[in-house]
Design an enzyme around this catalytic site. Structure first.
Site, PDB file in Angstrom:
ATOM      1  N   CYS A   1       0.840  -1.204   0.000  1.00  0.00           N
ATOM      2  CA  CYS A   1       0.000   0.000   0.000  1.00  0.00           C
ATOM      3  C   CYS A   1       0.872   1.249   0.000  1.00  0.00           C
ATOM      4  O   CYS A   1       1.922   1.279   0.624  1.00  0.00           O
ATOM      5  CB  CYS A   1      -0.951   0.079   1.189  1.00  0.00           C
ATOM      6  SG  CYS A   1      -2.173  -1.214   1.240  1.00  0.00           S
TER       7      CYS A   1
ATOM      8  N   ARG B   1       6.221  -0.556  -4.266  1.00  0.00           N
ATOM      9  CA  ARG B   1       5.875  -1.158  -2.974  1.00  0.00           C
ATOM     10  C   ARG B   1       4.933  -2.352  -3.147  1.00  0.00           C
ATOM     11  O   ARG B   1       4.789  -3.158  -2.241  1.00  0.00           O
ATOM     12  CB  ARG B   1       5.204  -0.115  -2.078  1.00  0.00           C
ATOM     13  CG  ARG B   1       6.108   1.041  -1.721  1.00  0.00           C
ATOM     14  CD  ARG B   1       5.322   2.171  -1.090  1.00  0.00           C
ATOM     15  NE  ARG B   1       4.789   1.801   0.202  1.00  0.00           N
ATOM     16  CZ  ARG B   1       5.417   1.955   1.361  1.00  0.00           C
ATOM     17  NH1 ARG B   1       6.625   2.470   1.381  1.00  0.00           N
ATOM     18  NH2 ARG B   1       4.861   1.598   2.496  1.00  0.00           N
TER      19      ARG B   1
ATOM     20  N   TRP C   1      -2.845  -2.857  -1.713  1.00  0.00           N
ATOM     21  CA  TRP C   1      -2.434  -4.264  -1.799  1.00  0.00           C
ATOM     22  C   TRP C   1      -3.454  -5.031  -0.965  1.00  0.00           C
ATOM     23  O   TRP C   1      -3.514  -4.866   0.250  1.00  0.00           O
ATOM     24  CB  TRP C   1      -1.024  -4.414  -1.231  1.00  0.00           C
ATOM     25  CG  TRP C   1      -0.368  -5.725  -1.490  1.00  0.00           C
ATOM     26  CD1 TRP C   1       0.367  -6.071  -2.585  1.00  0.00           C
ATOM     27  CD2 TRP C   1      -0.342  -6.861  -0.617  1.00  0.00           C
ATOM     28  NE1 TRP C   1       0.824  -7.357  -2.451  1.00  0.00           N
ATOM     29  CE2 TRP C   1       0.407  -7.870  -1.265  1.00  0.00           C
ATOM     30  CE3 TRP C   1      -0.890  -7.143   0.636  1.00  0.00           C
ATOM     31  CZ2 TRP C   1       0.633  -9.119  -0.696  1.00  0.00           C
ATOM     32  CZ3 TRP C   1      -0.669  -8.387   1.206  1.00  0.00           C
ATOM     33  CH2 TRP C   1       0.092  -9.355   0.532  1.00  0.00           C
TER      34      TRP C   1
ATOM     35  N   ASN D   1      -3.079   2.518   5.103  1.00  0.00           N
ATOM     36  CA  ASN D   1      -2.111   1.440   4.930  1.00  0.00           C
ATOM     37  C   ASN D   1      -2.029   0.716   6.269  1.00  0.00           C
ATOM     38  O   ASN D   1      -1.833   1.364   7.293  1.00  0.00           O
ATOM     39  CB  ASN D   1      -0.754   2.051   4.528  1.00  0.00           C
ATOM     40  CG  ASN D   1       0.343   1.004   4.409  1.00  0.00           C
ATOM     41  OD1 ASN D   1       0.069  -0.200   4.444  1.00  0.00           O
ATOM     42  ND2 ASN D   1       1.572   1.454   4.260  1.00  0.00           N
ATOM     43  N   GLY D   2      -2.199  -0.609   6.269  1.00  0.00           N
ATOM     44  CA  GLY D   2      -2.136  -1.355   7.529  1.00  0.00           C
ATOM     45  C   GLY D   2      -3.365  -2.234   7.676  1.00  0.00           C
ATOM     46  O   GLY D   2      -4.098  -2.456   6.707  1.00  0.00           O
TER      47      GLY D   2
ATOM     48  N   GLU E   1      19.143 -17.922  -1.529  1.00  0.00           N
ATOM     49  CA  GLU E   1      18.872 -16.589  -2.077  1.00  0.00           C
ATOM     50  C   GLU E   1      18.656 -16.662  -3.595  1.00  0.00           C
ATOM     51  O   GLU E   1      17.762 -15.999  -4.137  1.00  0.00           O
ATOM     52  CB  GLU E   1      20.031 -15.648  -1.700  1.00  0.00           C
ATOM     53  CG  GLU E   1      19.957 -14.242  -2.254  1.00  0.00           C
ATOM     54  CD  GLU E   1      18.737 -13.433  -1.807  1.00  0.00           C
ATOM     55  OE1 GLU E   1      17.949 -13.909  -0.995  1.00  0.00           O
ATOM     56  OE2 GLU E   1      18.568 -12.318  -2.342  1.00  0.00           O
TER      57      GLU E   1
ATOM     58  N   LYS F   1      15.235 -15.529  -5.519  1.00  0.00           N
ATOM     59  CA  LYS F   1      15.225 -14.531  -6.601  1.00  0.00           C
ATOM     60  C   LYS F   1      14.514 -15.082  -7.820  1.00  0.00           C
ATOM     61  O   LYS F   1      13.693 -14.408  -8.431  1.00  0.00           O
ATOM     62  CB  LYS F   1      16.654 -14.132  -7.023  1.00  0.00           C
ATOM     63  CG  LYS F   1      17.454 -13.257  -6.104  1.00  0.00           C
ATOM     64  CD  LYS F   1      16.976 -11.847  -5.971  1.00  0.00           C
ATOM     65  CE  LYS F   1      16.010 -11.736  -4.821  1.00  0.00           C
ATOM     66  NZ  LYS F   1      16.539 -11.417  -3.537  1.00  0.00           N
TER      67      LYS F   1
ATOM     68  N   GLU G   1      10.607 -15.466  -7.184  1.00  0.00           N
ATOM     69  CA  GLU G   1       9.774 -14.277  -6.989  1.00  0.00           C
ATOM     70  C   GLU G   1       9.594 -13.426  -8.237  1.00  0.00           C
ATOM     71  O   GLU G   1       8.584 -12.743  -8.370  1.00  0.00           O
ATOM     72  CB  GLU G   1      10.241 -13.430  -5.802  1.00  0.00           C
ATOM     73  CG  GLU G   1      11.514 -12.663  -6.003  1.00  0.00           C
ATOM     74  CD  GLU G   1      11.868 -11.801  -4.787  1.00  0.00           C
ATOM     75  OE1 GLU G   1      10.975 -11.237  -4.164  1.00  0.00           O
ATOM     76  OE2 GLU G   1      13.071 -11.703  -4.488  1.00  0.00           O
TER      77      GLU G   1
ATOM     78  N   HIS H   1      18.605 -36.713   0.658  1.00  0.00           N
ATOM     79  CA  HIS H   1      17.604 -37.100   1.659  1.00  0.00           C
ATOM     80  C   HIS H   1      16.182 -36.887   1.168  1.00  0.00           C
ATOM     81  O   HIS H   1      15.266 -36.738   1.975  1.00  0.00           O
ATOM     82  CB  HIS H   1      17.859 -36.341   2.967  1.00  0.00           C
ATOM     83  CG  HIS H   1      19.211 -36.664   3.538  1.00  0.00           C
ATOM     84  ND1 HIS H   1      19.448 -37.776   4.300  1.00  0.00           N
ATOM     85  CD2 HIS H   1      20.405 -36.041   3.385  1.00  0.00           C
ATOM     86  CE1 HIS H   1      20.738 -37.822   4.624  1.00  0.00           C
ATOM     87  NE2 HIS H   1      21.337 -36.772   4.071  1.00  0.00           N
TER      88      HIS H   1
ATOM     89  N   LYS I   1       6.978  -4.661  -1.800  1.00  0.00           N
ATOM     90  CA  LYS I   1       8.386  -4.413  -1.470  1.00  0.00           C
ATOM     91  C   LYS I   1       8.618  -4.544   0.022  1.00  0.00           C
ATOM     92  O   LYS I   1       9.586  -5.138   0.460  1.00  0.00           O
ATOM     93  CB  LYS I   1       8.794  -3.017  -1.965  1.00  0.00           C
ATOM     94  CG  LYS I   1      10.226  -2.599  -1.605  1.00  0.00           C
ATOM     95  CD  LYS I   1      11.243  -3.485  -2.281  1.00  0.00           C
ATOM     96  CE  LYS I   1      12.672  -3.120  -1.926  1.00  0.00           C
ATOM     97  NZ  LYS I   1      13.598  -4.234  -2.239  1.00  0.00           N
TER      98      LYS I   1
HETATM   99  O1  M6R Z   1      12.592  -4.943   4.082  1.00  0.00           O
HETATM  100  P1  M6R Z   1      13.040  -6.288   4.580  1.00  0.00           P
HETATM  101  O2  M6R Z   1      14.478  -6.551   4.312  1.00  0.00           O
HETATM  102  O3  M6R Z   1      12.690  -6.510   6.022  1.00  0.00           O
HETATM  103  O4  M6R Z   1      12.200  -7.326   3.747  1.00  0.00           O
HETATM  104  C1  M6R Z   1      12.271  -8.699   4.018  1.00  0.00           C
HETATM  105  C2  M6R Z   1      11.701  -9.514   2.889  1.00  0.00           C
HETATM  106  O5  M6R Z   1      10.346  -9.222   2.701  1.00  0.00           O
HETATM  107  C3  M6R Z   1      12.439  -9.249   1.572  1.00  0.00           C
HETATM  108  O6  M6R Z   1      13.802  -9.507   1.690  1.00  0.00           O
HETATM  109  C4  M6R Z   1      11.861 -10.122   0.443  1.00  0.00           C
HETATM  110  O7  M6R Z   1      12.116 -11.459   0.691  1.00  0.00           O
HETATM  111  C5  M6R Z   1      12.458  -9.706  -0.902  1.00  0.00           C
HETATM  112  N1  M6R Z   1      11.413  -9.460  -1.861  1.00  0.00           N
HETATM  113  C6  M6R Z   1      13.351 -10.720  -1.502  1.00  0.00           C
HETATM  114  O8  M6R Z   1      13.872 -10.316  -2.715  1.00  0.00           O
END
Ligand code: M6R
Length: 610
Positions: A2, A27, A76, A102-103, A483, A487, A490, A506, A605
């Protein structure tokens, strides 16, 4: 998650609000809307989908939306599907209220029931409409008082901007748990969820504190608590530069941010390395440093990419400082009955500094007596303010939803903290110096990886039609594998799993089939032979091995189908380099599959709700 923009001033509000919404698009959202004060009331326009769709709807009758006061929002969805009726702003049915939020209002159901019993009729499924109705119900000629009264009865998280048809020239904003800033221009105010929507207009701004309400009017502003006790906000100079939040020559923010990593890392390290003394200088830990050094246990927390950075940091802290360390998902920690003994240091890692779970875990740890430290990027964010002390990442604004340079900043700060504590425990000055010298050499090594972007793209093109990928690594390469998989999933929506290479046998090995891409993070290191063994297991089952390998490593050649070369780096610091290759793989996979890299579906975001 949001986005709110508000404007009160002397300029046409709509263009400014739309520009702000576009800056907040990163965001994450699924619908958008705007309310402009016009004549004796408001003109409201809402639309599902992108801000561009809202813009074209507004464009059908632009003269309706003329005015110098307005609020706008990207939503959102949480309560209720993405639909026009659920998009913000939300009106009440009694007092001429327009409200964006927002919230999450946690007690919205009981509030709704009470309002319904008074005859209010709801048109959406949202918690926000309940808040709008509540403000309208409590309105007795003073919007600020009505907002304060409404919020006294609310539990949950909110950042809101509210206008009332009966009070032209007034806007009331408030916050608890979700970020909101007020930009102070020349006879004008720009309100926004983050500075990216403010900085084009003014660099003077303040963040609202929790449970604070601010009344903006043409005469000035006034901040107060929910009980109307005056509060003095801390006005600051925004450091964000406009070019930092603009694409420049890059097609996507994610690619821009990948390429920014050498400079970002230099910034993270700048002034924090003293090679002469063989030491780390962390201004943010001046008073808490000694407690970190004598910690009995360090608990690192975060979510997503930050959690992966925490894993790398755990290895480094145990390696360099020999302090028992563990990594917890913030969302798990907050709801367990965690043991926080004397001497526990709790480190919250977050790019945004606003992640709801990380913040809640931090508050839980604090409550139980831990010293709390932050590794945060956004200056002045909630986590950075709630922690006892901390170290900023200093990588600049990260706009791409897929976190890239923040990971590099988090790992680098993790390394600095580990070396800082290690030097004060048992790391020799020679080893400290060599680690610090190596850290300083990493930006150039990252550049050697980014320079291969074209060939990485060609490699990825050969596999981009495969729906299942594995990412494997041992030791320091294991969090990197996680990681890489995150990536890829997502932004390219390919199903990808990351795991320790040894874990494959396993169970996951059953998944391996002809042509399945298996990415091994395999730079030279202590477990290299074992990783080569795992590669053989994959190939024996028809899987395709893509290796991230050290330049000059010949041994790996017969065991891999594809190789991306990275410069030689010691094991502990290698994630700073190997991860970059995986970021580029994910980026190119998403582009080749035709996805909107910077705005992946369903994602926000910063995740400011549970
Ligand atoms: O703002 P933050 O680092 O706390 O966010 C944590 C996760 O939401 C963030 O790293 C998310 O996993 C990313 N989209 C990954 O690329």
């Amino acid at each position: 998650m949001c986005g709110i923009v508000g404007y009160l001033g002397h300029r046409e509000a709509l263009p400014l609000l739309m520009e702000g919404l576009k800056r907040l698009e990163y965001r994450g959202y699924d619908s958008a809307g705007v309310a402009i004060r016009h004549g004796a009331g408001f003109e409201v326009c809402r639309e599902v989908g992108k801000v561009a769709s809202l813009e074209s709807k507004l464009g059908q009758d632009p003269s309706r939306y003329r005015g110098t006061e307005g609020i706008a929002h990207t939503r959102w969805a949480t309560h209720g599907v993405p639909a026009e009726r659920n998009a913000h702003p939300h009106a009440d049915d009694k007092s001429g209220i327009q409200l964006v939020h927002n919230g999450i209002i946690e007690n919205y159901q009981s509030l709704k029931k009470a309002l319904e019993s008074k005859g209010h009729v709801f048109r959406s499924e949202t918690d926000t409409e309940v808040l709008s109705m509540l403000v309208g119900e409590l309105y007795e000629g003073d919007l600020e008082a009505a907002v304060q009264a409404a919020l006294r009865g609310v539990t949950g998280a909110y950042a809101i901007a509210v206008m009332c048809a009966k009070e032209p020239g007034v806007m009331v904003v408030a916050r608890k748990g979700s970020p909101l800033m007020v930009g102070l221009g020349n006879d004008e105010f720009v309100v926004a969820s983050d500075p990216s929507a403010i900085v084009a207009h003014t660099t003077q701004a303040f963040s609202l504190d929790d449970f604070t309400v601010c009344r903006l009017s043409r005469e000035g502003y006034r901040t107060s608590s929910l009980n109307n006790v005056p509060v003095t906000p801390k006005v600051m100079e925004l450091e964000m530069k406009l070019e930092e939040i603009e694409l420049g020559a890059f097609p996507h923010f994610m690619l821009k941010e990948i390429f920014e990593q050498p400079d970002a890392l230099r910034n993270t390290l700048s002034g924090r390395i003293d090679l002469k003394r063989g030491d780390v200088v962390l201004g943010g830990l001046q008073s808490s440093g000694p407690d970190l050094v004598k910690a009995r246990r360090i608990v690192l927390t975060g979510q997503g990419t930050a959690w992966h950075a925490a894993l790398v940091t755990e290895y480094m802290i145990e390696d360099f400082a020999r302090i028992p360390c563990e990594v917890q998902y913030a969302a798990e920690f907050r709801y367990r009955n965690p043991i926080v003994e004397e001497g526990t240091v709790f480190v919250a890692i977050s790019q945004s500094g606003e992640t709801a779970d990380t913040l809640a875990a931090l508050e839980e740890a604090k409550e139980r007596g831990a010293l709390t430290l932050g590794m945060v990027n956004v200056v002045g964010s909630t986590i950075s303010r709630v922690t006892d002390a901390g170290v900023y990442l200093r990588v600049g604004p990260e706009i791409g939803v897929a976190s890239t340079k923040a990971f590099i900043g988090q790992v680098a700060v993790g390394a600095l903290m580990a070396i800082y504590a290690g030097r004060r425990r048992h790391l020799s000055i020679d080893r400290t110096r060599s680690l610090l010298e190596e850290l300083e050499s990493i930006p150039d090594k990252i550049r050697q990886v980014t320079s291969q972007s074209g060939s990485i793209r060609d490699l990825v093109a050969r596999y981009v039609d495969r729906e299942n990928w594995l990412f494997l690594g041992r030791g320091y390469n294991y969090p990197v594998a996680l990681e890489g998989a995150l990536k890829v999933k997502e932004i390219s929506y390919i199903h990808a799993e990351g795991m320790p290479a040894a874990e494959m046998k396993h169970g996951p090995i059953a998944l391996i089939h002809e042509g399945m891409p298996c990415v091994f993070v395999a730079p030279k290191g202590s477990q290299h032979d074992k990783v080569i063994g795992n590669m053989q297991e994959v190939r024996a089952r028809g899987g395709r091995v893509i290796a991230i390998a050290t330049e000059g490593d010949e041994e790996i050649i017969p065991h891999a189908d594809e190789i991306i070369r990275v410069p030689e780096v010691s094991e502990a610091l290698s994630p700073l380099v190997t991860t970059v290759a995986l970021q580029l793989m994910a980026y190119h996979a998403a582009v080749l599959r035709g996805h909107d890299v910077d705005k992946p579906r369903n994602l926000a975001k910063s995740v400011t709700v549970e």
